[in-house]
Write a protein that holds these residues in place. Structure first.
Motif, mmCIF file in Angstrom:
data_model
loop_
_atom_site.group_PDB
_atom_site.id
_atom_site.type_symbol
_atom_site.label_atom_id
_atom_site.label_comp_id
_atom_site.label_asym_id
_atom_site.label_seq_id
_atom_site.Cartn_x
_atom_site.Cartn_y
_atom_site.Cartn_z
ATOM 1 N N UNK A 41 0.725 -1.194 0.094
ATOM 2 C CA UNK A 41 0.143 0.014 -0.023
ATOM 3 C C UNK A 41 0.833 1.159 -0.062
ATOM 4 N N UNK A 42 1.898 1.246 0.816
ATOM 5 C CA UNK A 42 2.837 2.565 1.067
ATOM 6 C C UNK A 42 3.360 2.767 -0.241
ATOM 7 N N UNK A 43 3.897 1.663 -0.830
ATOM 8 C CA UNK A 43 4.871 1.910 -2.376
ATOM 9 C C UNK A 43 3.907 2.324 -3.388
ATOM 10 N N UNK A 44 2.473 2.291 -3.155
ATOM 11 C CA UNK A 44 1.740 2.955 -4.203
ATOM 12 C C UNK A 44 1.188 4.450 -3.831
ATOM 13 N N UNK A 45 1.271 4.690 -2.513
ATOM 14 C CA UNK A 45 0.872 6.195 -2.067
ATOM 15 C C UNK A 45 2.066 6.919 -2.282
ATOM 16 N N UNK A 46 3.382 6.578 -1.808
ATOM 17 C CA UNK A 46 4.446 7.372 -1.706
ATOM 18 C C UNK A 46 4.829 8.321 -2.924
ATOM 19 N N UNK A 47 4.714 7.511 -4.053
ATOM 20 C CA UNK A 47 5.120 8.557 -5.172
ATOM 21 C C UNK A 47 3.979 9.690 -5.433
ATOM 22 N N UNK A 48 2.999 9.496 -4.947
ATOM 23 C CA UNK A 48 2.016 10.570 -5.006
ATOM 24 C C UNK A 48 1.915 11.664 -3.938
ATOM 25 N N UNK A 49 2.185 11.181 -2.656
ATOM 26 C CA UNK A 49 2.011 12.340 -1.623
ATOM 27 C C UNK A 49 3.521 12.401 -0.955
ATOM 28 N N UNK A 50 4.440 11.592 -1.018
ATOM 29 C CA UNK A 50 5.620 11.683 -0.650
ATOM 30 C C UNK A 50 5.824 10.713 0.626
ATOM 31 N N UNK A 51 6.918 10.644 1.239
ATOM 32 C CA UNK A 51 7.221 9.576 2.403
ATOM 33 C C UNK A 51 6.927 9.972 3.720
ATOM 34 N N UNK A 52 6.069 11.008 3.887
ATOM 35 C CA UNK A 52 5.571 11.342 5.116
ATOM 36 C C UNK A 52 3.905 11.001 5.066
ATOM 37 N N UNK A 53 3.988 9.747 5.512
ATOM 38 C CA UNK A 53 2.375 9.057 5.318
ATOM 39 C C UNK A 53 1.850 8.903 6.638
#
Length: 105
Positions: free
Chosen positions: A72-84
């Motif tokens: 999940x995090x690998x899908x989100x990070x390119x869009x919003x960055x590493x501070x999830x």
């Protein structure tokens, strides 16, 4: 981090506000486990409407395996960055013929 989204998908998100990822996020085994957790929550909901299964990770820490998964995090990070941050979780389901009308969202 594994780059799962293509540059075109990330760009589409930036331009259109969404992108469609059309591959399975979890393995069949992991999805079967998640489905079992969902079925547990559905069976225990009592008189609550099915769409009230909000923030289940507060009550069931098993869900953190999925909500905080690299898949999940690998899908989100390119869009919003590493501070999830995990803000909310929700099982979205609706029993037939009962419940509230849901506006377009």
């Amino acid at each position: 981090m594994t780059q799962l989204l293509t540059k075109a998908e990330v760009d589409a998100y930036g331009e259109q506000g969404y992108t469609l990822y059309k591959k399975p996020v979890f393995s069949k085994e992991k999805m079967d486990k998640l489905r079992g957790i969902f079925e547990d929550h559905l069976a225990e909901k009592g008189d609550k409407l099915s769409d009230e299964l909000d923030t289940p990770h507060f009550r069931d820490k098993r869900l953190l395996e999925f909500l905080l998964a690299d898949e999940v995090l690998d899908l989100v990070e390119p869009i919003i960055g590493p501070n999830i941050m995990l803000w909310s979780s929700h099982f979205i389901c609706k029993d037939p013929y009962v419940g509230r009308a849901t506006p377009w969202h």
